[in-house]
Design a protein around this motif. Sequence first.
Motif, PDB file in Angstrom:
ATOM      1  N   SER A  59       0.835  -1.205   0.000  1.00  0.00           N
ATOM      2  CA  SER A  59       0.000   0.000   0.000  1.00  0.00           C
ATOM      3  C   SER A  59       0.863   1.246   0.000  1.00  0.00           C
ATOM      4  CB  SER A  59      -0.925  -0.006   1.216  1.00  0.00           C
ATOM      5  OG  SER A  59      -0.165  -0.052   2.415  1.00  0.00           O
ATOM      6  N   GLY A  60       0.208   2.379  -0.162  1.00  0.00           N
ATOM      7  CA  GLY A  60       0.879   3.670  -0.157  1.00  0.00           C
ATOM      8  C   GLY A  60      -0.121   4.760  -0.469  1.00  0.00           C
ATOM      9  N   THR A  61       0.378   5.889  -0.926  1.00  0.00           N
ATOM     10  CA  THR A  61      -0.491   7.012  -1.286  1.00  0.00           C
ATOM     11  C   THR A  61      -0.124   7.510  -2.674  1.00  0.00           C
ATOM     12  OG1 THR A  61       0.994   8.625  -0.271  1.00  0.00           O
ATOM     13  CG2 THR A  61      -0.789   7.765   1.115  1.00  0.00           C
ATOM     14  N   TYR A  62      -1.057   8.209  -3.288  1.00  0.00           N
ATOM     15  CA  TYR A  62      -0.803   8.832  -4.582  1.00  0.00           C
ATOM     16  C   TYR A  62      -1.640  10.097  -4.704  1.00  0.00           C
ATOM     17  CZ  TYR A  62      -5.338   7.275  -6.294  1.00  0.00           C
ATOM     18  OH  TYR A  62      -6.691   7.092  -6.453  1.00  0.00           O
ATOM     19  N   ARG A  63      -1.211  10.940  -5.605  1.00  0.00           N
ATOM     20  CA  ARG A  63      -1.979  12.112  -6.005  1.00  0.00           C
ATOM     21  C   ARG A  63      -1.753  12.267  -7.499  1.00  0.00           C
ATOM     22  NH1 ARG A  63      -2.552  16.532  -2.654  1.00  0.00           N
ATOM     23  NH2 ARG A  63      -0.522  16.046  -1.777  1.00  0.00           N
ATOM     24  N   CYS A  64      -2.829  12.425  -8.253  1.00  0.00           N
ATOM     25  CA  CYS A  64      -2.706  12.735  -9.671  1.00  0.00           C
ATOM     26  C   CYS A  64      -3.741  13.793 -10.005  1.00  0.00           C
ATOM     27  CB  CYS A  64      -2.827  11.503 -10.558  1.00  0.00           C
ATOM     28  SG  CYS A  64      -4.299  10.509 -10.363  1.00  0.00           S
ATOM     29  N   LEU A  65      -3.444  14.543 -11.045  1.00  0.00           N
ATOM     30  CA  LEU A  65      -4.224  15.735 -11.329  1.00  0.00           C
ATOM     31  C   LEU A  65      -5.197  15.619 -12.484  1.00  0.00           C
ATOM     32  CD1 LEU A  65      -1.283  18.244 -10.913  1.00  0.00           C
ATOM     33  CD2 LEU A  65      -2.991  17.593  -9.210  1.00  0.00           C
ATOM     34  N   ASP A  66      -4.898  14.765 -13.467  1.00  0.00           N
ATOM     35  CA  ASP A  66      -5.704  14.782 -14.681  1.00  0.00           C
ATOM     36  C   ASP A  66      -5.755  13.402 -15.314  1.00  0.00           C
ATOM     37  OD1 ASP A  66      -7.083  15.477 -16.978  1.00  0.00           O
ATOM     38  OD2 ASP A  66      -5.398  16.531 -17.883  1.00  0.00           O
ATOM     39  N   ASP A  67      -6.960  12.859 -15.445  1.00  0.00           N
ATOM     40  CA  ASP A  67      -7.110  11.573 -16.130  1.00  0.00           C
ATOM     41  C   ASP A  67      -7.964  11.708 -17.386  1.00  0.00           C
ATOM     42  OD1 ASP A  67      -9.604  11.903 -15.020  1.00  0.00           O
ATOM     43  OD2 ASP A  67      -9.603  10.004 -13.922  1.00  0.00           O
TER      44      ASP A  67
END
Length: 147
Positions: free
Chosen positions: A58-66
């Motif tokens: 597991s972990g974390t993510y951030r993305c801005l545009d899909d």
Amino acid sequence: MRVRLVLAVTALVAAAAAPLAHAGGADGRTVDPAGRFADLLTVDRAGLLGADGTVTLSGTYRCLDDSAGPVLVGSTLRQQDRSAGIGGTRAVCDGALHTWTNTAVVKDPAYQPGDARVEATLMQLTAQGGLPTPGFLAVEEAPVTLA
């Protein structure tokens, strides 16, 4: 056949992108020249190892545009001479920080409690000539302890 081609291309691009892995700032975030938070990805320092060969990372993510195509969080576990892909998660790209959890059953060869490494990849699939083409948004490699 088409699925094998996509998987082969994805593996080749992942291998080529590995040297491009970024190290984030002290809090795991990077800032691009426009002043917004860039896509980011982290790996938790511990992984779960079930008696039946189930591995959970597991972990974390951030993305801005899909808007160009779906974004996925994939992970690969490495321990000694063993390596296996551990699941995949569809990402939500709304600029917020999210958690990811990938799980897979890996029986042969079995992983053991102790030190290992995880490479997590934030990848976007876009259509190029009718075939999905992976584009890597972030790659993070980190040591983990399987317990």
